[in-house]
Design an enzyme around this catalytic site. Sequence first.
Site, PDB file in Angstrom:
ATOM      1  N   SER A 112      -3.197   2.566  -4.846  1.00 54.48           N
ATOM      2  CA  SER A 112      -3.141   1.485  -5.739  1.00 54.48           C
ATOM      3  C   SER A 112      -3.058   2.111  -7.112  1.00 54.48           C
ATOM      4  CB  SER A 112      -4.535   0.929  -5.452  1.00 54.48           C
ATOM      5  OG  SER A 112      -4.840  -0.091  -6.569  1.00 54.48           O
ATOM      6  N   TYR A 150     -13.773   1.884  -4.961  1.00 53.82           N
ATOM      7  CA  TYR A 150     -12.099   1.357  -4.489  1.00 53.82           C
ATOM      8  C   TYR A 150     -11.142   2.432  -5.220  1.00 53.82           C
ATOM      9  CZ  TYR A 150      -7.913  -1.037  -3.927  1.00 53.82           C
ATOM     10  OH  TYR A 150      -6.405  -1.353  -3.409  1.00 53.82           O
ATOM     11  N   LYS A 177      -8.850   5.361  -3.598  1.00 52.33           N
ATOM     12  CA  LYS A 177      -7.584   5.497  -3.514  1.00 52.33           C
ATOM     13  C   LYS A 177      -6.996   6.601  -4.215  1.00 52.33           C
ATOM     14  CE  LYS A 177      -6.566   1.562  -1.682  1.00 52.33           C
ATOM     15  NZ  LYS A 177      -5.847   1.448  -0.032  1.00 52.33           N
TER      16      LYS A 177
END
Length: 181
Positions: free
Chosen positions: A27, A40, A44
């Site tokens: 991401s 998150y 990633k």
Amino acid sequence: LMSAFYCSKVSEKYLKKNFGAIVNVTSISSNGKRGTSIPYAVSKGALKTLTSSLAKSFAPNVRVNAVSPGFTKSRMTSERSESHINKMAKQTLLKRIAEPEEIAEIIFLLCVSGSYITGETINVNGGHGYNYWHLQVSIRAEASLIASSTVWLGNNGWWIVNQSSYPNLFNKFNKVDIEIP
């Protein structure tokens, strides 16, 4: 992260035998520039590191790459306000958010083509992060030019300053004028 690792390790023998490819999806958050969710973003970022590590480990028979999408039209992003979506679109050079098919095209390329690409993370973000205004800053002390740096002001409010060769500049001089031509 762990599922990507375990799936890769379980399929390693088959992939090496058949000259396979692995494509992980990270991401734009993996670059540490988005603050929506620290866990998150960290996971990633770790997936990017796993990608390069697996590329080294599985070479030369398996290519391992990652795709790092920017803000993409999805069920999750459809829950965002229209003003937020417009703000995200304005932060790209293409002035829009990605369609899922555009991300899928790059994943497909890395799976079936791209035979000389491995260990890479391909950013598919519409040029996110390039919308910056440029200023040249000169720092003067006692009428002598002592440093000149480039400053970038992003439309998201971030400043990036090229480091001067004088790290203790403000400690050495009592009067420092900053001129913005």
